[in-house]
Write an enzyme that holds these catalytic residues in place. Sequence first.
Site, mmCIF file in Angstrom:
data_model
loop_
_atom_site.group_PDB
_atom_site.id
_atom_site.type_symbol
_atom_site.label_atom_id
_atom_site.label_comp_id
_atom_site.label_asym_id
_atom_site.label_seq_id
_atom_site.Cartn_x
_atom_site.Cartn_y
_atom_site.Cartn_z
ATOM 1 N N TYR A 138 0.864 -1.182 0.000
ATOM 2 C CA TYR A 138 0.000 0.000 0.000
ATOM 3 C C TYR A 138 0.901 1.232 0.000
ATOM 4 O O TYR A 138 1.560 1.539 0.992
ATOM 5 C CB TYR A 138 -0.892 -0.031 1.235
ATOM 6 C CG TYR A 138 -1.989 1.013 1.291
ATOM 7 C CD1 TYR A 138 -2.180 1.952 0.286
ATOM 8 C CD2 TYR A 138 -2.851 1.052 2.374
ATOM 9 C CE1 TYR A 138 -3.187 2.894 0.357
ATOM 10 C CE2 TYR A 138 -3.878 1.996 2.463
ATOM 11 C CZ TYR A 138 -4.036 2.910 1.455
ATOM 12 O OH TYR A 138 -5.038 3.848 1.527
ATOM 13 N N LYS A 166 -0.983 -0.958 -4.286
ATOM 14 C CA LYS A 166 -2.136 -0.058 -4.249
ATOM 15 C C LYS A 166 -1.578 1.349 -4.382
ATOM 16 O O LYS A 166 -0.942 1.876 -3.466
ATOM 17 C CB LYS A 166 -2.918 -0.220 -2.947
ATOM 18 C CG LYS A 166 -4.132 0.715 -2.862
ATOM 19 C CD LYS A 166 -4.863 0.571 -1.536
ATOM 20 C CE LYS A 166 -5.995 1.600 -1.442
ATOM 21 N NZ LYS A 166 -6.650 1.587 -0.106
ATOM 22 N N VAL A 208 -8.757 -0.376 -5.897
ATOM 23 C CA VAL A 208 -9.175 -0.622 -4.520
ATOM 24 C C VAL A 208 -10.046 0.555 -4.123
ATOM 25 O O VAL A 208 -9.563 1.691 -4.066
ATOM 26 C CB VAL A 208 -7.973 -0.761 -3.573
ATOM 27 C CG1 VAL A 208 -8.456 -0.933 -2.136
ATOM 28 C CG2 VAL A 208 -7.106 -1.943 -3.981
#
Length: 304
Positions: A138, A166, A208
């Site tokens: 992330y 992400k 996402v």
Amino acid sequence: MNVAVTWQGIYPALLTPFTAEDTLDLDLFETNLRAQIDAGVRGLIIGGSLGETSTLTRPEKLQLLERALQVCDGQVPVIVNIAEQATRDAIAAAQEAEANGADGLMLLPPMRYFADSRETVEFFRSVAESTKLPIMLYNNPVDYKIHITVPMFQELAQIPNIEAVKESTRDLTNVIRMRNAFGDRFKIMGGVDTQILESAVLGVDGIVGGLVDAFPAETVALYEWAQQGKIKEAFELYQWFMPLLELDIHPKLVQNIKLAAVATGIGSEYVRAPRLPLVGEERAHVQGIIDRAMANRPSLAVPA
């Protein structure tokens, strides 16, 4: 048996529903899960920031994982978020998720401590080497203050189960930067709701999402239309969606999106303290955005 994780399409960062007594509302969690699957999401992420991970106990996270695996029944992969302060705790959480049937992991940088590049890479390496599960890192320097740079990814590219990122830097040129540096080595998942259409046009592998928790069909349609080149239809849907999507880029995104999920019948407003439900003018403002969107909710029928 684990479900293959392709890191493609829409992956909701799921809300965690609570009861008025501050316990997990697993039945409502299941309602939302089924709405996501019916809309065509390609994976599910539990225990993320939107899932109020910092307030969940380890047993609660396992309860959410167990119910998600039961509901999904192999239809889509279930991804568990790892957000820990100590490397050993992140390793333990990753191994616990794997032992309890998770299909993959989303891994945040060290929490609270502002790790430098060397420390961050070693943190990711240590966790990745402790598990066989596929991992999505992330990259969100806006909220977590640690930027996973291209040189850092060059080191991490040697670790095979670090498969995806992400991309939440909010700098869309970073998508191109990553593609130029690595080609298809890393799957890229757009991570900012207000950049879904732009990210799709730039060729990310998936999204996402946050508002997908309340509007799964609209989120899936927006991404898929962009992928199919139906830009006019996607743009019109995006215009309608934008005031809602902006609720995601706010310190009270959890309260905002839970309120939106109430409007669509797949969530509740209960949050876990220290968070509190919205009140007064703040609540009226957010509710007004939701009400206007609901009053003009578009049809998702698109000419062939």
